[in-house]
Motif scaffolding. Structure first.
Motif, mmCIF file in Angstrom:
data_model
loop_
_atom_site.group_PDB
_atom_site.id
_atom_site.type_symbol
_atom_site.label_atom_id
_atom_site.label_comp_id
_atom_site.label_asym_id
_atom_site.label_seq_id
_atom_site.Cartn_x
_atom_site.Cartn_y
_atom_site.Cartn_z
ATOM 1 N N SER A 290 9.541 -5.024 -14.847
ATOM 2 C CA SER A 290 8.573 -5.634 -13.928
ATOM 3 C C SER A 290 8.995 -5.421 -12.483
ATOM 4 C CB SER A 290 8.420 -7.122 -14.233
ATOM 5 O OG SER A 290 9.598 -7.844 -13.928
ATOM 6 N N LEU A 291 10.291 -5.430 -12.223
ATOM 7 C CA LEU A 291 10.783 -5.133 -10.873
ATOM 8 C C LEU A 291 10.401 -3.722 -10.469
ATOM 9 C CD1 LEU A 291 12.557 -5.714 -8.341
ATOM 10 C CD2 LEU A 291 14.510 -4.850 -9.673
ATOM 11 N N ARG A 292 10.597 -2.778 -11.388
ATOM 12 C CA ARG A 292 10.268 -1.379 -11.089
ATOM 13 C C ARG A 292 8.779 -1.221 -10.781
ATOM 14 N NH1 ARG A 292 12.943 0.674 -14.929
ATOM 15 N NH2 ARG A 292 11.356 0.579 -16.552
ATOM 16 N N ASP A 293 7.931 -1.871 -11.558
ATOM 17 C CA ASP A 293 6.492 -1.790 -11.310
ATOM 18 C C ASP A 293 6.138 -2.398 -9.960
ATOM 19 O OD1 ASP A 293 6.189 -0.589 -13.772
ATOM 20 O OD2 ASP A 293 5.550 -2.425 -14.799
ATOM 21 N N SER A 294 6.774 -3.518 -9.650
ATOM 22 C CA SER A 294 6.516 -4.170 -8.369
ATOM 23 C C SER A 294 6.934 -3.293 -7.206
ATOM 24 C CB SER A 294 7.260 -5.510 -8.322
ATOM 25 O OG SER A 294 7.215 -6.074 -7.035
ATOM 26 N N LEU A 295 8.096 -2.656 -7.331
ATOM 27 C CA LEU A 295 8.583 -1.805 -6.250
ATOM 28 C C LEU A 295 7.712 -0.560 -6.090
ATOM 29 C CD1 LEU A 295 12.432 -2.102 -6.791
ATOM 30 C CD2 LEU A 295 11.161 -2.850 -4.769
ATOM 31 N N ALA A 296 7.185 -0.037 -7.180
ATOM 32 C CA ALA A 296 6.274 1.104 -7.063
ATOM 33 C C ALA A 296 5.031 0.711 -6.261
ATOM 34 C CB ALA A 296 5.876 1.604 -8.450
ATOM 35 N N ASP A 297 4.520 -0.495 -6.505
ATOM 36 C CA ASP A 297 3.370 -0.974 -5.732
ATOM 37 C C ASP A 297 3.739 -1.146 -4.257
ATOM 38 O OD1 ASP A 297 1.799 -1.025 -8.000
ATOM 39 O OD2 ASP A 297 2.093 -3.167 -8.374
ATOM 40 N N SER A 303 3.854 3.051 2.176
ATOM 41 C CA SER A 303 3.541 4.454 2.459
ATOM 42 C C SER A 303 2.135 4.598 3.027
ATOM 43 C CB SER A 303 3.682 5.295 1.189
ATOM 44 O OG SER A 303 5.026 5.324 0.735
ATOM 45 N N ALA A 304 1.182 3.891 2.437
ATOM 46 C CA ALA A 304 -0.193 3.953 2.939
ATOM 47 C C ALA A 304 -0.274 3.380 4.345
ATOM 48 C CB ALA A 304 -1.131 3.196 1.999
ATOM 49 N N GLY A 305 0.437 2.272 4.578
ATOM 50 C CA GLY A 305 0.419 1.668 5.907
ATOM 51 C C GLY A 305 1.029 2.565 6.963
ATOM 52 N N LEU A 306 2.119 3.231 6.617
ATOM 53 C CA LEU A 306 2.750 4.157 7.557
ATOM 54 C C LEU A 306 1.831 5.338 7.862
ATOM 55 C CD1 LEU A 306 6.361 4.155 6.084
ATOM 56 C CD2 LEU A 306 5.735 3.367 8.375
ATOM 57 N N ALA A 307 1.180 5.854 6.823
ATOM 58 C CA ALA A 307 0.262 6.977 7.042
ATOM 59 C C ALA A 307 -0.901 6.558 7.942
ATOM 60 C CB ALA A 307 -0.254 7.490 5.695
ATOM 61 N N ALA A 309 -0.807 4.330 10.159
ATOM 62 C CA ALA A 309 -0.279 4.132 11.507
ATOM 63 C C ALA A 309 0.011 5.451 12.218
ATOM 64 C CB ALA A 309 0.986 3.283 11.454
ATOM 65 N N GLY A 310 -0.066 6.571 11.473
ATOM 66 C CA GLY A 310 0.100 7.875 12.094
ATOM 67 C C GLY A 310 1.374 8.606 11.757
ATOM 68 N N PHE A 311 2.245 8.011 10.941
ATOM 69 C CA PHE A 311 3.478 8.685 10.550
ATOM 70 C C PHE A 311 3.191 9.780 9.524
ATOM 71 C CE2 PHE A 311 5.015 4.557 11.985
ATOM 72 C CZ PHE A 311 6.234 4.840 12.589
ATOM 73 N N GLY A 312 4.085 10.755 9.450
ATOM 74 C CA GLY A 312 4.055 11.730 8.368
ATOM 75 C C GLY A 312 4.929 11.223 7.242
ATOM 76 N N VAL A 313 4.345 10.737 6.175
ATOM 77 C CA VAL A 313 5.082 10.038 5.124
ATOM 78 C C VAL A 313 5.588 11.031 4.081
ATOM 79 C CG1 VAL A 313 4.975 8.222 3.383
ATOM 80 C CG2 VAL A 313 3.690 7.985 5.517
ATOM 81 N N ARG A 314 6.855 10.904 3.735
ATOM 82 C CA ARG A 314 7.458 11.745 2.717
ATOM 83 C C ARG A 314 7.386 11.061 1.352
ATOM 84 N NH1 ARG A 314 6.599 14.534 6.455
ATOM 85 N NH2 ARG A 314 8.098 15.820 7.601
ATOM 86 N N PRO A 315 7.251 11.822 0.267
ATOM 87 C CA PRO A 315 7.169 11.203 -1.060
ATOM 88 C C PRO A 315 8.484 10.555 -1.472
ATOM 89 C CG PRO A 315 7.316 13.595 -1.240
ATOM 90 C CD PRO A 315 7.151 13.292 0.219
ATOM 91 N N ILE A 381 3.449 -3.538 8.705
ATOM 92 C CA ILE A 381 2.418 -2.501 8.824
ATOM 93 C C ILE A 381 1.486 -2.801 9.990
ATOM 94 C CG2 ILE A 381 0.377 -1.537 7.690
ATOM 95 C CD1 ILE A 381 1.962 -1.929 5.006
ATOM 96 N N GLU A 382 1.088 -4.050 10.117
ATOM 97 C CA GLU A 382 0.215 -4.423 11.234
ATOM 98 C C GLU A 382 0.879 -4.114 12.568
ATOM 99 O OE1 GLU A 382 -1.922 -8.428 13.070
ATOM 100 O OE2 GLU A 382 -1.236 -8.410 10.996
ATOM 101 N N ARG A 383 2.153 -4.414 12.670
ATOM 102 C CA ARG A 383 2.877 -4.145 13.915
ATOM 103 C C ARG A 383 3.056 -2.648 14.154
ATOM 104 N NH1 ARG A 383 7.671 -8.812 14.141
ATOM 105 N NH2 ARG A 383 6.311 -10.603 13.711
ATOM 106 N N LEU A 384 3.303 -1.904 13.076
ATOM 107 C CA LEU A 384 3.512 -0.456 13.226
ATOM 108 C C LEU A 384 2.246 0.241 13.734
ATOM 109 C CD1 LEU A 384 5.628 0.167 10.013
ATOM 110 C CD2 LEU A 384 6.372 0.690 12.334
ATOM 111 N N HIS A 385 1.077 -0.319 13.445
ATOM 112 C CA HIS A 385 -0.150 0.273 13.953
ATOM 113 C C HIS A 385 -0.219 0.256 15.478
ATOM 114 C CE1 HIS A 385 -1.627 0.307 9.829
ATOM 115 N NE2 HIS A 385 -2.696 0.958 10.244
ATOM 116 N N LYS A 386 0.570 -0.601 16.089
ATOM 117 C CA LYS A 386 0.566 -0.671 17.558
ATOM 118 C C LYS A 386 1.150 0.584 18.190
ATOM 119 C CE LYS A 386 1.114 -5.706 17.443
ATOM 120 N NZ LYS A 386 2.020 -6.839 17.771
ATOM 121 N N LEU A 387 1.939 1.344 17.424
ATOM 122 C CA LEU A 387 2.504 2.569 17.982
ATOM 123 C C LEU A 387 1.431 3.591 18.299
ATOM 124 C CD1 LEU A 387 5.731 3.228 15.879
ATOM 125 C CD2 LEU A 387 5.583 2.780 18.320
ATOM 126 N N GLY A 388 0.331 3.561 17.526
ATOM 127 C CA GLY A 388 -0.744 4.524 17.743
ATOM 128 C C GLY A 388 -1.544 4.217 18.999
#
Length: 388
Positions: A290-297, A303-307, A309-315, A381-388
């Motif tokens: 269950s921890l693994r599933d939670s961390l995947a989410d 990752s979606a939030g960073l993308a 916000a304008g970052f280039g997200v690595r897998p 994520i909300e704060r990181l959007h301020k960089l854009g």
């Protein structure tokens, strides 16, 4: 005046990036996505087992190799990979994986020896090699067109010299989140066998692989068991990083050598936590799933939030971390940006370049930890959007 100068080989290691970024986060009230520790506890039954151990008097030195029930639980856990260790002679309990790595290097490499490491590398590796008096030779992971960081086989083979004694391998990999493929591990094994090298493996994120991937220990590959020390710990699998319960598994002569060094570092540690970790290894497999599933989410969430916000997200295929390219936002230096972020928008991350010998190659990447509550990630994520 007494001569109190730190010995030269340790002078590069007087502070860590984690201390610097955490101090900045505290002073600015920033959301700390820099240091990789969870903000929730492990399974309740494990916590209860530790409390019961304390209450029942398990508060003195445990046996030097570790409590028997923990070593038996570790042996049972490793058997799921098809690897088998004698709990009495082939398993040593340590004060976390960091001590296990340091003790392994202190015991098995010497002045004039070389240790191959893959960069980016966890910062304690370089310090431990230096404490052993050995020399590190660094092989950069290759940034593939997909964004994944993979093994550069040619660079690995070129790094081997007559002085090479060991290869230090970390998979799942901190800080990139890469999981080495079976083919890549086979290449590392081939180099070890061809040149008669030891392998020291850091597998602390072994339970935290995503997208259906399965962990493959290097020591489980053909002809590798006799030359591999496999290191892991309870901290990441059971959200108890502060307990510092780790272990080394391997052939009896190598483990005995590590014990010789370890006993003069911490001697022993974590007496009441050892039976609790044994309980978790034996009974809390579903909690880990269950921890693994939670961390995947959480990985997907950050990752979606960073993308956005304008970052280039690595897998990221495993661990607690996602790496992001700062260049799409107009920045060129991850270290400079990380020093600005807490005061500028209230978020702390860690620059990947500090984990390397070739910072120019990695200057564009920042590591963020997603092992936090969802509301903490959302605020970041909300704060990181301020960089854009």
């Amino acid at each position: 005046m007494p001569r109190t100068t730190l010995v030269p080989r340790l002078q590069p290691f007087t502070s860590t990036i984690f201390a610097e970024m955490t101090a900045l986060a505290v002073s600015t009230g920033a959301v700390n996505l820099g240091q990789g520790f969870p903000d929730t506890d492990g399974p309740a039954s494990m916590l209860t087992a530790a409390q019961e151990a304390i209450a029942s008097g398990v508060n003195q030195y445990p046996p030097g190799p570790g409590r028997p029930e923990l070593r038996a639980a570790i042996a049972a856990q490793r058997s799921r990979y098809g690897t088998h260790f004698d709990p009495d002679t082939e398993i040593l309990v340590t004060v976390g994986a960091t001590e296990a790595i340091a003790a392994s290097l202190l015991a098995l490499v010497d002045r004039g020896d070389e240790v191959i490491m893959f960069e980016p590398y966890y910062d304690s590796y370089a310090a431990s090699v230096a404490m052993a008096g050995a020399t590190r030779r660094v092989v950069s992971l290759a940034e593939e067109p997909s964004g994944r960081f993979g093994l550069d086989v040619d660079a690995l083979r070129a790094a081997v010299t007559p002085a090479t004694k060991a290869i230090l391998v970390n998979t799942p990999h901190n800080p990139t989140g890469t999981v080495l493929t079976p083919a890549e591990l086979s290449e590392i094994a081939a180099v070890c066998i061809e040149h008669d090298l030891l392998a020291i493996t850091d597998e602390v994120y072994e339970d935290l692989l995503f997208d259906g991937l399965s962990h493959v220990p290097l020591g489980s590959l053909p002809d590798m068991a006799s030359r591999t020390l496999t290191i892991s710990s309870a901290g990441k699998s059971f959200n108890c990083t502060g307990w510092k319960i780790g272990w080394v598994c391997g052939p009896a002569p190598l483990v005995a050598a590590v014990r010789s060094a370890k006993q003069f570092l911490t001697f022993v540690g974590g007496a009441p936590f050892q039976p609790a970790v044994a309980h978790a290894l034996n009974h809390e497999g579903e909690w880990v799933k269950s921890l693994r599933d939670s961390l995947a989410d959480k990985r997907d969430r950050l990752s979606a939030g960073l993308a956005e916000a304008g970052f280039g997200v690595r897998p990221t295929a495993g661990t607690y971390f996602v790496c992001a390219d700062v260049r799409p936002l107009g920045f060129t230096d991850g270290l400079e940006l990380c020093r600005e972020l807490p005061g500028r928008i209230g978020v702390a991350g860690v620059p990947v370049q500090v984990f390397t010998d070739n910072p120019d190659r990695w200057r564009h990447l920042v590591r963020f930890a997603f092992c936090k509550k969802d509301e903490i990630l959302d605020e970041a994520i909300e704060r990181l959007h301020k960089l854009g």
